[in-house]
Scaffold this active site. Structure first.
Site, short mmCIF file in Angstrom:
data_model
loop_
_atom_site.label_atom_id
_atom_site.label_comp_id
_atom_site.label_asym_id
_atom_site.label_seq_id
_atom_site.Cartn_x
_atom_site.Cartn_y
_atom_site.Cartn_z
N GLY A 126 0.80 -1.22 0.00
CA GLY A 126 0.00 0.00 0.00
C GLY A 126 0.83 1.27 0.00
O GLY A 126 0.31 2.37 0.18
N ARG A 183 -12.38 4.73 -13.18
CA ARG A 183 -11.65 4.13 -14.31
C ARG A 183 -12.57 3.26 -15.16
O ARG A 183 -13.63 2.86 -14.69
CB ARG A 183 -10.55 3.21 -13.74
N ASP A 252 -7.56 -0.44 -16.08
CA ASP A 252 -7.72 0.14 -14.74
C ASP A 252 -6.95 1.45 -14.60
O ASP A 252 -7.08 2.13 -13.59
CB ASP A 252 -7.28 -0.86 -13.64
P1 AMP Z 1 -0.66 -0.02 -11.24
O1 AMP Z 1 0.01 -0.93 -12.18
O2 AMP Z 1 0.25 0.86 -10.43
O3 AMP Z 1 -1.76 0.76 -11.88
O4 AMP Z 1 -1.34 -0.95 -10.15
C1 AMP Z 1 -2.21 -2.00 -10.44
C2 AMP Z 1 -2.96 -2.39 -9.20
O5 AMP Z 1 -2.04 -2.77 -8.18
C3 AMP Z 1 -3.80 -1.28 -8.63
O6 AMP Z 1 -4.98 -1.84 -8.14
C4 AMP Z 1 -2.93 -0.72 -7.54
O7 AMP Z 1 -3.68 -0.10 -6.53
C5 AMP Z 1 -2.22 -1.96 -7.03
N1 AMP Z 1 -0.90 -1.67 -6.45
C6 AMP Z 1 0.23 -1.29 -7.08
N2 AMP Z 1 1.24 -1.11 -6.23
C7 AMP Z 1 0.75 -1.39 -5.00
C8 AMP Z 1 1.30 -1.40 -3.69
N3 AMP Z 1 2.56 -1.08 -3.43
N4 AMP Z 1 0.47 -1.75 -2.67
C9 AMP Z 1 -0.79 -2.07 -2.89
N5 AMP Z 1 -1.36 -2.10 -4.09
C10 AMP Z 1 -0.61 -1.75 -5.15
MG MG Z 2 -3.19 1.89 -11.59
#
Ligand code: AMP
Ligand code: MG
Length: 488
Positions: A126, A183, A252
């Site tokens: 997170g 989204r 997303d």
């Molecule tokens: P992203 O590729 O950054 O758009 O992330 C894809 C999904 O993974 C989204 O639902 C983000 O909220 C989740 N996510 C990415 N990094 C983290 C992290 N460090 N902790 C929790 N969730 C994450």
């Molecule tokens: Mg994202």
């Protein structure tokens, strides 16, 4: 201008059923420190920028002194990642603090990124590291400065919380602002789970709050799809024209308002390379620069699918068929303005295609070329040496320049007038990776001045900033070694 206490945050998303979101508690960062602040977003919110000087400023965003009357929430979504459907995503490290209504009656969501795990974190922490937070902070404001729709950023906090990636890094917190962070994947979640009543509630929510004028159309859901398709096509035309690669165009990460959303391993083109892959993790080049228009259309088909309970197949297909022509006209119009041409954009297609081919063959820096072109001299005998010298094959430039010149002569516009106009279309400053990298390295040493100066320049990228001329320079050799992956 209001104080933090007077911002009067509220939620409207919580009017939707419980399965749309989950209430959150912020996991506090240790010793948060304000590392960047954006006065113009503060003003947008109606927040007095002087509030940043308060001792307890970080407490409001770090959960030590919660905004009165609102609990943060994390929203659920799903989406297609690299072409594959993932049924359960959601705000894994984002929390919606609430929204504010400014003096113009606009509502703005305030979201934290990096405030700790949520039910959607899927075993991740997170958190967001300082480096990725700085990149998003800078790039979202750079995009805004360029006139490209985007989420914004109020501020960012550095901290002493260790965050484990390939190595230990410092955790940070971004305070992100947008009218909505919803989204394509928000719709996909309810559709693919067969929750069509909830899907309808979401569609009604989006139409009522963000596109109320669509209520007048025969089928507001079809009008919603058409609007999203148009906004997405136009957004990607703007990306292509400025040379921006998003890097992770999963559904997303696609905004229902047509904003640039979720800055990760993005990159701006240096020399013109259409196959540019900015995301080191994207081994197949699915999200390469020149693939973005196709992916944009593919993503629109994913949201069309999610809205299908409210449409006929023919309506959905017809709406999707609008993507390509609309994208093309938007792109050609922007490119024609970049070239300072006044004739109808479609007539310039060949000239633009030929130019891009030359830029690629000659390895010409995309941004620098267009900025130099603003000063093109349309007189018959002028060779435009300084622009010509950017090309390895100078004769190939001459051939193109002659055709360009004859078009300019038809327009019969004064060169100086055109130069002024073109400078408002062709930025001098873009967020090249090496510039972000310098700001990051200095911030990692607790020096945030580079970041502050870069932000200032990127907020007005079409203007000259004599003191910061060096920020318009081509990347140094070491920039080639910067590797940007999904890790953030
Ligand atoms: P992203 O590729 O950054 O758009 O992330 C894809 C999904 O993974 C989204 O639902 C983000 O909220 C989740 N996510 C990415 N990094 C983290 C992290 N460090 N902790 C929790 N969730 C994450
Ligand atoms: Mg994202």
């Amino acid at each position: 201008m209001k104080s933090l206490e007077q911002l009067n945050l509220s939620h409207k998303y919580t009017q939707l059923p419980d399965n749309f979101y989950s209430p959150q508690v912020i996991s506090q960062l240790f010793n948060p420190k304000l590392a960047g602040f954006n006065d113009s977003v503060a003003e947008l919110l109606g927040l007095d920028p002087e509030q940043k000087k308060r001792e307890d400023f970080s407490d409001f965003f770090n959960g030590a002194k919660p905004f009165p009357g609102v609990n943060p929430i994390a929203t659920v979504y799903s989406g297609h990642q690299f072409g594959y459907y993932v049924p359960q995503l959601g705000d894994g490290r984002a929390m919606l603090l609430g929204e504010v209504t400014n003096n113009n009656g606009e509502t703005w969501e305030i979201q934290l990124k990096g405030a700790g795990p949520t039910p959607y974190s899927r075993n991740a922490d997170g958190r967001a590291v300082l480096r990725s937070t700085i990149r998003e902070f800078l790039c979202s404001e750079a995009m805004h400065g360029l006139g490209i729709p985007t989420t914004r950023a109020l501020c960012l906090f550095d901290s002493e919380t260790p965050v484990y990636r390939e190595q230990v890094e410092r955790g940070a917190l971004l305070v992100r602002v947008a009218e909505s962070h919803l989204r394509f994947g928000s719709f996909e979640f309810f559709y693919h789970h067969g929750l069509h009543d909830d899907l309808k509630l979401l569609a009604d929510y989006v139409i009522n709050h963000y596109y109320p004028h669509l209520l007048d159309s025969n089928n507001p859901y079809l009008a919603l799809l058409q609007t999203i398709i148009h906004k997405t096509a136009k957004l990607i035309a703007q990306w292509q024209a400025v040379g921006f690669a998003h890097g992770v165009m999963n559904t997303d990460n696609m905004s229902i308002l047509g904003l640039t959303l979720d800055y990760g391993p993005f990159g701006f083109l240096d020399s013109y390379n259409p196959g540019y892959i900015c995301n080191h993790s994207d081994t197949n080049g699915r999200y390469a620069f020149d693939q973005q228009p196709y992916i944009g259309e593919w993503n629109c088909s994913a949201i069309a699918q999610a809205l299908i309970p409210f449409l006929t197949i023919e309506e959905a297909k017809a709406a999707l068929n609008e993507f390509k022509p609309y994208y093309t006209i938007c792109y050609l119009e922007i490119m024609s303005r970049k070239l300072g041409l006044q004739n109808s954009a479609l007539e310039n297609k060949t000239l633009i295609d030929e130019l891009l081919k030359l830029l690629e063959q000659n390895n010409v820096d995309y941004t620098l070329f267009f900025r130099e072109l603003c000063f093109f001299n349309s007189r018959e005998n002028n060779k435009n040496e300084s622009i010509r010298d950017l090309f390895i094959n100078r004769e190939s430039f001459d051939n193109w320049a002659n055709i360009y010149k004859s078009q300019l002569q038809k327009d019969n516009q004064d060169d100086a007038d055109r130069a002024r106009q073109m400078q408002q279309e062709n930025p001098k400053y873009i967020l090249r990776n090496y510039l972000a990298q310098q700001a990051i390295e200095d911030a990692e040493k607790h020096n945030y001045e580079t970041l502050e100066n870069l932000l200032k320049v990127l907020q007005s990228p079409y203007d000259e900033h004599e003191q910061f001329e060096h920020l318009a320079q081509l990347p140094p050799d070491w920039a080639q070694e910067i590797i940007i992956s999904c890790s953030s």
